[in-house]
Design an enzyme around this catalytic site. Structure first.
Site, PDB file in Angstrom:
ATOM      1  N   ASP A  10       5.603   1.068  -3.572  1.00 25.25           N
ATOM      2  CA  ASP A  10       5.876   2.157  -2.779  1.00 25.25           C
ATOM      3  C   ASP A  10       5.370   2.026  -1.194  1.00 25.25           C
ATOM      4  OD1 ASP A  10       6.921   4.019  -4.627  1.00 25.25           O
ATOM      5  OD2 ASP A  10       5.068   4.411  -5.559  1.00 25.25           O
ATOM      6  N   LYS A  32       9.588  -1.901  -8.932  1.00 24.56           N
ATOM      7  CA  LYS A  32      10.365  -0.544  -8.863  1.00 24.56           C
ATOM      8  C   LYS A  32      10.327  -0.312  -7.265  1.00 24.56           C
ATOM      9  CE  LYS A  32       8.710   3.924  -9.390  1.00 24.56           C
ATOM     10  NZ  LYS A  32       9.455   4.601  -8.165  1.00 24.56           N
ATOM     11  N   ASP A  59      14.961   2.717  -8.101  1.00 23.47           N
ATOM     12  CA  ASP A  59      14.734   4.305  -8.270  1.00 23.47           C
ATOM     13  C   ASP A  59      15.226   5.421  -7.477  1.00 23.47           C
ATOM     14  OD1 ASP A  59      13.319   6.634  -9.522  1.00 23.47           O
ATOM     15  OD2 ASP A  59      11.475   5.874  -8.718  1.00 23.47           O
ATOM     16  N   LEU A  60      16.615   5.583  -7.521  1.00 25.51           N
ATOM     17  CA  LEU A  60      17.304   6.484  -6.453  1.00 25.51           C
ATOM     18  C   LEU A  60      17.452   7.872  -6.961  1.00 25.51           C
ATOM     19  CD1 LEU A  60      19.430   3.668  -4.667  1.00 25.51           C
ATOM     20  CD2 LEU A  60      16.922   4.458  -3.933  1.00 25.51           C
ATOM     21  N   LYS A  61      17.317   7.986  -8.123  1.00 30.10           N
ATOM     22  CA  LYS A  61      17.447   9.429  -8.788  1.00 30.10           C
ATOM     23  C   LYS A  61      18.824  10.114  -8.219  1.00 30.10           C
ATOM     24  CE  LYS A  61      12.578  10.220  -9.284  1.00 30.10           C
ATOM     25  NZ  LYS A  61      11.924   9.224  -8.591  1.00 30.10           N
ATOM     26  N   ASP A  64      24.554  14.298  -7.918  1.00 28.36           N
ATOM     27  CA  ASP A  64      25.697  14.824  -7.122  1.00 28.36           C
ATOM     28  C   ASP A  64      26.867  15.178  -8.013  1.00 28.36           C
ATOM     29  OD1 ASP A  64      27.671  15.671  -4.983  1.00 28.36           O
ATOM     30  OD2 ASP A  64      26.341  14.134  -3.720  1.00 28.36           O
ATOM     31  N   ILE A  65      27.873  15.485  -7.511  1.00 31.74           N
ATOM     32  CA  ILE A  65      29.375  15.547  -8.634  1.00 31.74           C
ATOM     33  C   ILE A  65      29.631  14.651  -9.144  1.00 31.74           C
ATOM     34  CG2 ILE A  65      29.886  17.725  -7.422  1.00 31.74           C
ATOM     35  CD1 ILE A  65      32.212  15.802  -6.176  1.00 31.74           C
ATOM     36  N   ASN A  67      32.372  12.427  -9.840  1.00 31.41           N
ATOM     37  CA  ASN A  67      32.770  11.420  -8.850  1.00 31.41           C
ATOM     38  C   ASN A  67      32.153  10.931  -7.759  1.00 31.41           C
ATOM     39  OD1 ASN A  67      35.343  10.272  -8.279  1.00 31.41           O
ATOM     40  ND2 ASN A  67      35.413  11.175  -6.258  1.00 31.41           N
ATOM     41  N   THR A  68      31.447  11.503  -7.122  1.00 26.66           N
ATOM     42  CA  THR A  68      30.517  10.826  -6.379  1.00 26.66           C
ATOM     43  C   THR A  68      29.294  10.083  -6.461  1.00 26.66           C
ATOM     44  OG1 THR A  68      30.939  13.127  -4.766  1.00 26.66           O
ATOM     45  CG2 THR A  68      28.840  11.535  -4.150  1.00 26.66           C
ATOM     46  N   THR A 118       7.816  15.539 -12.971  1.00 30.62           N
ATOM     47  CA  THR A 118       6.330  16.205 -13.396  1.00 30.62           C
ATOM     48  C   THR A 118       5.785  16.919 -12.591  1.00 30.62           C
ATOM     49  OG1 THR A 118       5.524  13.827 -12.459  1.00 30.62           O
ATOM     50  CG2 THR A 118       5.725  14.055 -14.899  1.00 30.62           C
ATOM     51  N   ARG A 180      -3.312   5.212 -15.408  1.00 37.22           N
ATOM     52  CA  ARG A 180      -4.574   5.066 -14.805  1.00 37.22           C
ATOM     53  C   ARG A 180      -5.547   4.106 -15.507  1.00 37.22           C
ATOM     54  NH1 ARG A 180      -1.674   6.047 -11.207  1.00 37.22           N
ATOM     55  NH2 ARG A 180      -1.929   7.132  -9.368  1.00 37.22           N
ATOM     56  N   GLY A 209       1.643   2.249  -9.922  1.00 37.85           N
ATOM     57  CA  GLY A 209       1.648   1.867  -8.369  1.00 37.85           C
ATOM     58  C   GLY A 209       0.385   1.673  -7.933  1.00 37.85           C
ATOM     59  N   ARG A 210      -0.194   2.925  -7.516  1.00 36.71           N
ATOM     60  CA  ARG A 210      -1.569   2.790  -6.520  1.00 36.71           C
ATOM     61  C   ARG A 210      -2.958   1.904  -7.547  1.00 36.71           C
ATOM     62  NH1 ARG A 210      -1.430   8.749  -4.863  1.00 36.71           N
ATOM     63  NH2 ARG A 210      -0.108   8.519  -6.874  1.00 36.71           N
TER      64      ARG A 210
HETATM   65  O1  C5P Z   1       0.913   5.154  -7.702  1.00 40.97           O
HETATM   66  P1  C5P Z   1       1.375   6.091  -9.084  1.00 40.97           P
HETATM   67  O2  C5P Z   1       0.894   4.848 -10.010  1.00 40.97           O
HETATM   68  O3  C5P Z   1       0.947   7.326  -9.134  1.00 40.97           O
HETATM   69  O4  C5P Z   1       2.823   5.620  -8.686  1.00 40.97           O
HETATM   70  C1  C5P Z   1       3.865   6.367  -9.758  1.00 40.97           C
HETATM   71  C2  C5P Z   1       5.068   5.791  -9.378  1.00 40.97           C
HETATM   72  O5  C5P Z   1       6.047   6.561 -10.416  1.00 40.97           O
HETATM   73  C3  C5P Z   1       5.489   6.563  -7.929  1.00 40.97           C
HETATM   74  O6  C5P Z   1       6.599   5.610  -7.307  1.00 40.97           O
HETATM   75  C4  C5P Z   1       6.114   7.869  -8.402  1.00 40.97           C
HETATM   76  O7  C5P Z   1       7.167   8.243  -7.293  1.00 40.97           O
HETATM   77  C5  C5P Z   1       6.600   7.767  -9.638  1.00 40.97           C
HETATM   78  N1  C5P Z   1       7.161   8.805 -10.490  1.00 40.97           N
HETATM   79  C6  C5P Z   1       6.038   9.597 -11.085  1.00 40.97           C
HETATM   80  N2  C5P Z   1       6.447  10.640 -11.846  1.00 40.97           N
HETATM   81  C7  C5P Z   1       7.805  11.040 -12.204  1.00 40.97           C
HETATM   82  C8  C5P Z   1       8.687  10.182 -11.790  1.00 40.97           C
HETATM   83  C9  C5P Z   1       8.517   8.959 -10.894  1.00 40.97           C
HETATM   84  O8  C5P Z   1       4.876   9.348 -10.675  1.00 40.97           O
HETATM   85  N3  C5P Z   1       7.822  11.894 -12.872  1.00 40.97           N
END
Ligand code: C5P
Length: 235
Positions: A10, A32, A59-61, A64-65, A67-68, A118, A180, A209-210
């Site tokens: 990110d 990701k 991860d672009l989620k 849309d309809i 066809n799109t 979430t 975590r 991520g973090r």
């Molecule tokens: O930094 P952290 O470990 O919280 O990052 C979690 C990653 O997972 C982020 O890219 C966040 O957008 C993604 N994510 C999430 N919860 C979801 C879907 C995606 O934390 N339900």
């Protein structure tokens, strides 16, 4: 596909992303790429990270309809990523159309669905979306829909992994963020799980991520994740 740790890159720019990835010597973590980085840098960021030998979850989620979504997925198919996703809220037809588009160039990347974000609470679902069912039932139903559309799994909380495997089978994959270490800050995540606990709960992939991107030594934090989640040393 085998279990793995996916690092959520990110970052706002290619420069910062590469500065981060350059700190991994000898390892090629699965990464990701989300909306922020993709919208900032475009498809070239995917090609460059792939050229460096990383597996990619784009991860672009899409939502849309049908066809799109199908046509957009056909464009993403050219990027040859390993995993990408759609919103289950778009329905079975939309998810199936996404899969058709993604496989239209001959490849078959893993397509997964986002169930309820979430960040959506029971209260939001009931008062804003007028969905009057327990959140867990909605998540399970969205996972069943994703399976019916031919998708390979869902993004969910590790705490939901067992319930989803029970409803959709052990081969239906659970990709779980909210990870975590015991000794790291929860940040804005509310329900967090350690890598070892995620393994016990049956997660197939953890998205971290973090705890890795903000660590003083990201490679060491990644190795710790891999060790705890897979019980083996990082590749
Ligand atoms: O930094 P952290 O470990 O919280 O990052 C979690 C990653 O997972 C982020 O890219 C966040 O957008 C993604 N994510 C999430 N919860 C979801 C879907 C995606 O934390 N339900």
């Amino acid at each position: 596909m085998s279990k793995d740790v996916i690092i959520a890159c990110d970052f706002p720019s290619a420069e910062e992303t590469f500065r981060f990835l350059d700190r991994f010597t000898g390892q090629k973590p699965f990464v990701k790429i989300g909306m922020e980085l993709f919208y900032a840098e475009g498809p070239s960021i995917v090609r460059e990270i792939k050229r460096r030998g990383h597996k990619i979850f784009l991860d672009l989620k899409l939502h849309d309809i049908p066809n799109t979504v199908k046509r957009a997925m056909a464009c993403l198919a050219d990027l040859d990523v390993d995993m990408t996703n759609v919103h289950a809220a778009g329905g079975i037809k939309m998810m199936a159309a996404g899969k058709e588009g993604l496989e239209s160039k001959g490849g078959s990347p893993l397509l997964i669905a986002v169930t309820q974000l979430t960040s959506t609470s029971q209260e939001t679902m009931e008062n804003e979306l007028l969905i009057e069912h327990p959140l867990q039932d909605v998540v399970t139903q969205y996972a069943r829909n994703a399976k019916a559309a031919g998708l390979g799994g869902v993004v969910c909380s590790p705490l939901e992994a067992g319930m989803i495997h029970q409803a959709c089978g052990r081969d239906f994959l659970t990709i779980t963020p909210g990870i975590r270490f015991e000794d790291s800050a929860a940040d804005d995540q509310t329900r967090v799980t350690t890598p070892a606990k995620a393994r016990l709960l049956g997660s197939d992939y953890i998205v971290v991520g973090r705890p890795i991107t903000q660590a003083d030594d990201p490679a060491a934090a990644y190795e710790r994740c891999v060790r705890d989640f897979l019980g083996v040393e990082a590749k």
